[in-house]
Design an enzyme around this catalytic site. Structure first.
Site, PDB file in Angstrom:
ATOM      1  N   HIS A  56      -4.205   2.357  -6.116  1.00 41.57           N
ATOM      2  CA  HIS A  56      -4.201   0.896  -5.922  1.00 41.57           C
ATOM      3  C   HIS A  56      -4.874   0.168  -7.078  1.00 41.57           C
ATOM      4  O   HIS A  56      -5.511  -0.877  -6.880  1.00 41.57           O
ATOM      5  CB  HIS A  56      -4.881   0.516  -4.601  1.00 41.57           C
ATOM      6  CG  HIS A  56      -4.163   1.031  -3.395  1.00 41.57           C
ATOM      7  ND1 HIS A  56      -3.199   0.307  -2.726  1.00 41.57           N
ATOM      8  CD2 HIS A  56      -4.242   2.214  -2.755  1.00 41.57           C
ATOM      9  CE1 HIS A  56      -2.731   1.022  -1.716  1.00 41.57           C
ATOM     10  NE2 HIS A  56      -3.332   2.188  -1.715  1.00 41.57           N
ATOM     11  N   ASN A 129      -1.561  -1.219   4.498  1.00 39.28           N
ATOM     12  CA  ASN A 129      -0.436  -1.232   3.553  1.00 39.28           C
ATOM     13  C   ASN A 129       0.658  -2.122   4.098  1.00 39.28           C
ATOM     14  O   ASN A 129       0.541  -2.643   5.203  1.00 39.28           O
ATOM     15  CB  ASN A 129       0.127   0.199   3.402  1.00 39.28           C
ATOM     16  CG  ASN A 129      -0.637   1.012   2.368  1.00 39.28           C
ATOM     17  OD1 ASN A 129      -1.390   0.473   1.557  1.00 39.28           O
ATOM     18  ND2 ASN A 129      -0.454   2.318   2.400  1.00 39.28           N
TER      19      ASN A 129
END
Ligand code: HDE
Length: 496
Positions: A56, A129
């Site tokens: 990420h 997510n």
């Protein structure tokens, strides 16, 4: 007037008379060692990069507001949810997963949806997510999985062979891989996708009664995805289009919104649920566990400095608040440990003193010292508890109900033992798609699997094809045809 302008200074506030010219012995002479400001500038410049997130790394963030619209106090005593109309300040960071900090926003990848609520009972981090499931169900597999999403140790290039070798050897990944290979794997920016807590969490009400829940943030901008071709074109056109789209929409007052819903499952229902209700590779059908509306999340403030707020943001699934808690989902349990560890490494022991991470309400404990301790370090108050001097106490009223454990026998239980249905849900998902989406899914899978190469190519392709066939025969046929694999060649690999 010149003198009215702000003087430039060193980092310690000394005014700098010559910002652009080093001090030399004569106009052409060497630089003097005493040119301290030159050293300060170059030394700080060498230390501007902190370790990027190991996953990420590329992301975008904004501040906003969460407003309660429905009463769910029968499920949770969480104060930030306990009154219709109640507003809580939030910070949300979107991200891709596998790419480095400078990678493209249009990569085929899940998107991070990390939300921090600054509540009166401390910061609450819901770190999800844009997909309701994940590739694996045991945290032990996470480093291996991520290695296959990053660069081959020999070529230093991304490798379809590594990715599909891992996925084909871990059939529990099929549900998430199906979503990833659909057009939802390349969402149009961050505003047109849903967000999920993904895991099963628990909620506890004022009578200390517990239910299990899943969180859904449904975009109010409508779902919009890029096709594979559009994603390729976007990568060439604007690597940062999602970031640009987000901050521009907020600058223009076009504040993106998501509606928060929960699904609820009682402890009783967990015992008869068709699968393991804590298995992160599975969803709960919304027919059986309908969405219950909770509130509205709106992003309405761009951070004034990217590094200060977005790069230094630190989210942790461990940060829950009274009325919300964990579940035995092994992946969630693994994340409880991992995130604060990642922050201590990336940002230092006092990462919660960085403004974006700081709880705006009271923080009171006996942790002292450590790098970058900038909050007064407890002053002259005692640095131990209990003590005879300060007025602190344990907040016993916040104690959670005792946890009933599934079994007292500690062992390494096979993650797939009596839990190996990796195919019904991806198959159902495929059959839900309309024809165009089905064709895109097959084309995206064929495109991605065409990159598998080397001596083990056929073995990996066959193994993965069998998973596609087990999910749905038409899906398997479409992919086999696209890859030029005739049915007879599949023979020995077909599911018995
Ligand atoms: Fe993460 N994950 N993760 N992850 N994750 C990190 O924390 C980890 C997983 C997610 O915008 C790291 O600060 C483990 C699932 C987001 O700052 C790290 C496991 C889901 C973000 C980490 C998982 C996520 C991260 C890297 C397997 C969705 C970005 C740097 C048990 C439900 C947050 C960092 C932000 C970041 C660990 C799997 C979402 C390494 C061990 C499942 C959105 O700590």
């Amino acid at each position: 007037m010149e003198e009215n302008k702000k003087k430039i200074t060193t980092a310690s506030g000394n005014p700098v008379p010559f910002y652009q010219d080093s001090m030399t012995a004569g106009p052409r002479g060497p630089i003097l060692l005493q040119d301290f400001f030159l050293h300060e500038k170059l030394a700080h410049f060498n230390r501007e990069r902190i370790p990027e997130r190991i996953v990420h790394a590329k992301g975008s963030g904004a501040y906003g507001t969460f407003t309660v619209t429905h009463d769910i106090s029968k499920y949770t005593k969480a104060k930030f949810l306990n009154q219709i109309g109640k507003e809580t300040r939030v910070f949300l960071r979107f991200s891709t997963v596998g790419g480095e900090r400078g990678s493209a926003d249009s990569e085929r990848d899940p998107r991070g949806f990390a939300l921090k609520f600054y509540t009166e009972d401390g910061n609450y981090d819901l770190v999800g997510n844009n997909t309701p499931v994940f590739f694996i169900k045991d945290p032990r597999k996470f480093p291996d999985f991520i290695h296959t999403q990053k660069r081959d140790p020999y070529t230093n290039c991304k490798s379809a062979t590594m990715m599909w070798d891992f996925w084909s050897l871990n059939p529990e990944s099929l549900h998430q891989v199906t979503i990833l290979m659909s057009d939802r794997g390349t969402p149009y920016g961050f505003r047109h996708m849903h967000g999920y807590g993904s895991h099963t969490f628990s909620m506890i009400n004022a009578n200390n009664e517990k239910v299990f829940v899943k969180f859904h943030f449904r975009t109010q901008q409508g779902i919009k995805n890029l096709t594979a071709d559009e994603a390729d074109q976007m990568r060439a056109k604007d690597m940062d289009y999602a970031q640009r789209d987000l901050y521009t929409s907020i600058e223009n007052g076009d504040f993106p919104k998501w509606k928060l819903y929960i699904q609820v499952m009682t402890d009783e229902q967990t015992k008869t649920f068709k699968w393991n209700p804590f298995d992160l590779t599975k969803v709960w059908s919304q027919k059986d566990y309908p969405l219950i509306e909770v509130g509205v999340l709106e992003l309405n403030e761009n951070p004034d400095n990217y590094f200060a707020h977005v790069e230094q943001a630190a989210f942790a699934p461990a940060h829950v608040v009274d009325g919300i808690s964990f579940s035995p989902d092994k992946m969630l349990q693994g994340r409880i440990l991992s995130y604060p560890d990642a922050h201590r490494y990336r940002l230092g022991a006092n990462f919660e003193q960085i403004p974006v991470n700081r709880c705006p309400f009271m923080v009171n404990n006996y942790q002292r010292d450590g790098y970058m301790r900038v909050d007064g370090n407890g002053g002259s108050t005692p640095n131990y508890f209990p003590n005879s001097f300060d007025e602190s106490r344990e907040a016993t009223e916040y104690a959670e109900p005792a946890l009933l454990l599934d079994s007292a026998i500690a062992d390494h239980y096979d993650r797939n033992a009596n839990d190996d249905d990796h195919y019904t849900q991806p198959g159902d998902l495929y059959r839900l798609l309309d024809n165009e989406q089905k064709n895109h899914l097959v084309a995206n899978i064929v495109g991605a699997m065409s990159g598998i190469e080397g001596p083990k190519r056929d073995e990996i392709v066959m193994r993965q094809l069998c998973h596609w066939f087990r999910a749905d025969m038409n899906l398997g046929m479409g992919v086999a045809k696209g890859l030029g694999f005739s049915m007879d060649k599949l023979g020995e690999y077909m599911p018995k």
